[in-house]
Design a protein around this motif. Structure first.
Motif, PDB file in Angstrom:
ATOM      1  N   SER A   1      20.184  28.054  16.848  1.00 23.87           N
ATOM      2  CA  SER A   1      21.472  27.411  17.070  1.00 23.87           C
ATOM      3  C   SER A   1      22.620  28.345  16.681  1.00 23.87           C
ATOM      4  O   SER A   1      23.627  28.442  17.384  1.00 23.87           O
ATOM      5  N   LYS A   2      22.447  29.047  15.574  1.00 25.24           N
ATOM      6  CA  LYS A   2      23.474  30.003  15.138  1.00 25.24           C
ATOM      7  C   LYS A   2      23.576  31.176  16.110  1.00 25.24           C
ATOM      8  O   LYS A   2      24.666  31.693  16.341  1.00 25.24           O
ATOM      9  N   LEU A   3      22.451  31.590  16.694  1.00 23.15           N
ATOM     10  CA  LEU A   3      22.482  32.659  17.678  1.00 23.15           C
ATOM     11  C   LEU A   3      23.293  32.221  18.895  1.00 23.15           C
ATOM     12  O   LEU A   3      24.183  32.947  19.341  1.00 23.15           O
ATOM     13  N   GLU A   4      23.002  31.041  19.426  1.00 22.39           N
ATOM     14  CA  GLU A   4      23.747  30.530  20.580  1.00 22.39           C
ATOM     15  C   GLU A   4      25.221  30.337  20.259  1.00 22.39           C
ATOM     16  O   GLU A   4      26.075  30.570  21.099  1.00 22.39           O
ATOM     17  N   GLY A   5      25.504  29.911  19.052  1.00 19.80           N
ATOM     18  CA  GLY A   5      26.890  29.676  18.648  1.00 19.80           C
ATOM     19  C   GLY A   5      27.618  30.942  18.252  1.00 19.80           C
ATOM     20  O   GLY A   5      28.782  30.908  17.856  1.00 19.80           O
ATOM     21  N   GLN A   6      26.926  32.072  18.361  1.00 18.07           N
ATOM     22  CA  GLN A   6      27.474  33.381  18.037  1.00 18.07           C
ATOM     23  C   GLN A   6      27.906  33.463  16.572  1.00 18.07           C
ATOM     24  O   GLN A   6      28.870  34.117  16.220  1.00 18.07           O
ATOM     25  N   LEU A   7      27.128  32.790  15.722  1.00 18.64           N
ATOM     26  CA  LEU A   7      27.417  32.770  14.295  1.00 18.64           C
ATOM     27  C   LEU A   7      26.521  33.718  13.515  1.00 18.64           C
ATOM     28  O   LEU A   7      26.659  33.854  12.298  1.00 18.64           O
ATOM     29  N   ARG A   8      25.553  34.360  14.205  1.00 15.30           N
ATOM     30  CA  ARG A   8      24.707  35.376  13.581  1.00 15.30           C
ATOM     31  C   ARG A   8      24.348  36.414  14.631  1.00 15.30           C
ATOM     32  O   ARG A   8      24.409  36.155  15.830  1.00 15.30           O
ATOM     33  N   SER A   9      23.997  37.587  14.153  1.00 12.37           N
ATOM     34  CA  SER A   9      23.585  38.655  15.060  1.00 12.37           C
ATOM     35  C   SER A   9      22.231  38.336  15.674  1.00 12.37           C
ATOM     36  O   SER A   9      21.422  37.622  15.088  1.00 12.37           O
ATOM     37  N   ALA A  10      21.984  38.879  16.838  1.00  8.12           N
ATOM     38  CA  ALA A  10      20.689  38.751  17.497  1.00  8.12           C
ATOM     39  C   ALA A  10      19.949  40.072  17.347  1.00  8.12           C
ATOM     40  O   ALA A  10      20.540  41.140  17.480  1.00  8.12           O
ATOM     41  N   THR A  11      18.657  40.000  17.057  1.00 11.33           N
ATOM     42  CA  THR A  11      17.873  41.223  16.940  1.00 11.33           C
ATOM     43  C   THR A  11      17.469  41.715  18.329  1.00 11.33           C
ATOM     44  O   THR A  11      17.488  40.947  19.305  1.00 11.33           O
ATOM     45  N   ASP A  12      17.097  42.976  18.395  1.00  7.73           N
ATOM     46  CA  ASP A  12      16.656  43.526  19.671  1.00  7.73           C
ATOM     47  C   ASP A  12      15.416  42.790  20.191  1.00  7.73           C
ATOM     48  O   ASP A  12      15.310  42.496  21.373  1.00  7.73           O
ATOM     49  N   ARG A  13      14.505  42.439  19.297  1.00  3.92           N
ATOM     50  CA  ARG A  13      13.298  41.699  19.692  1.00  3.92           C
ATOM     51  C   ARG A  13      13.665  40.331  20.265  1.00  3.92           C
ATOM     52  O   ARG A  13      13.124  39.909  21.283  1.00  3.92           O
ATOM     53  N   GLU A  14      14.590  39.635  19.616  1.00  3.43           N
ATOM     54  CA  GLU A  14      15.013  38.312  20.106  1.00  3.43           C
ATOM     55  C   GLU A  14      15.645  38.425  21.488  1.00  3.43           C
ATOM     56  O   GLU A  14      15.339  37.627  22.383  1.00  3.43           O
ATOM     57  N   ILE A  15      16.493  39.413  21.681  1.00  2.00           N
ATOM     58  CA  ILE A  15      17.143  39.604  22.978  1.00  2.00           C
ATOM     59  C   ILE A  15      16.103  39.898  24.053  1.00  2.00           C
ATOM     60  O   ILE A  15      16.160  39.343  25.155  1.00  2.00           O
ATOM     61  N   TYR A  16      15.135  40.749  23.726  1.00  2.00           N
ATOM     62  CA  TYR A  16      14.076  41.082  24.677  1.00  2.00           C
ATOM     63  C   TYR A  16      13.288  39.838  25.081  1.00  2.00           C
ATOM     64  O   TYR A  16      13.097  39.562  26.273  1.00  2.00           O
ATOM     65  N   VAL A  17      12.827  39.068  24.094  1.00  2.00           N
ATOM     66  CA  VAL A  17      12.020  37.874  24.353  1.00  2.00           C
ATOM     67  C   VAL A  17      12.822  36.835  25.134  1.00  2.00           C
ATOM     68  O   VAL A  17      12.328  36.259  26.108  1.00  2.00           O
ATOM     69  N   ILE A  18      14.042  36.606  24.733  1.00  2.05           N
ATOM     70  CA  ILE A  18      14.877  35.604  25.404  1.00  2.05           C
ATOM     71  C   ILE A  18      15.130  36.002  26.854  1.00  2.05           C
ATOM     72  O   ILE A  18      15.041  35.167  27.761  1.00  2.05           O
ATOM     73  N   ALA A  19      15.416  37.269  27.098  1.00  2.00           N
ATOM     74  CA  ALA A  19      15.633  37.729  28.475  1.00  2.00           C
ATOM     75  C   ALA A  19      14.387  37.511  29.320  1.00  2.00           C
ATOM     76  O   ALA A  19      14.482  37.041  30.466  1.00  2.00           O
TER      77      ALA A  19
END
Length: 90
Positions: A49-67
């Motif tokens: 939720s914090k990632l979507e709300g731009q309240l925390r950084s996203a890791t490279d692994r998270e960005i890869y998996v989400i994409a």
């Protein structure tokens, strides 16, 4: 579909796009988090939720998996960067 109650933060530039793409695909946060976790990426509901709300950084692994789960190129998650960089002199 729930309406966002809080303003977006500034900790990342991908959260808003991720939220939009997830909703376009008819996925709830709960279902999407389960898919993320199934890949072995450690993500809890608050963190997501914090990632979507731009309240925390996203890791490279998270960005890869989400994409991958959203079936988009990683660079597509950074679409808002055009607004940030092309409207300013670098």
């Amino acid at each position: 579909m729930k309406i966002r109650r809080k303003e977006y933060g500034t900790a990342n530039v991908v959260g808003k796009t991720i939220e939009t793409l997830r909703k376009e695909r008819g996925l709830t946060q709960k279902d999407f988090i389960a898919r993320i976790q199934a890949t072995g990426c450690d993500m809890n509901p608050t963190s997501y939720s914090k990632l979507e709300g731009q309240l925390r950084s996203a890791t490279d692994r998270e960005i890869y998996v989400i994409a991958k789960l959203l079936d988009v190129k990683m660079e597509d998650l950074f679409s808002d960067m055009n607004d940030v960089f092309y409207n300013k002199e670098i």
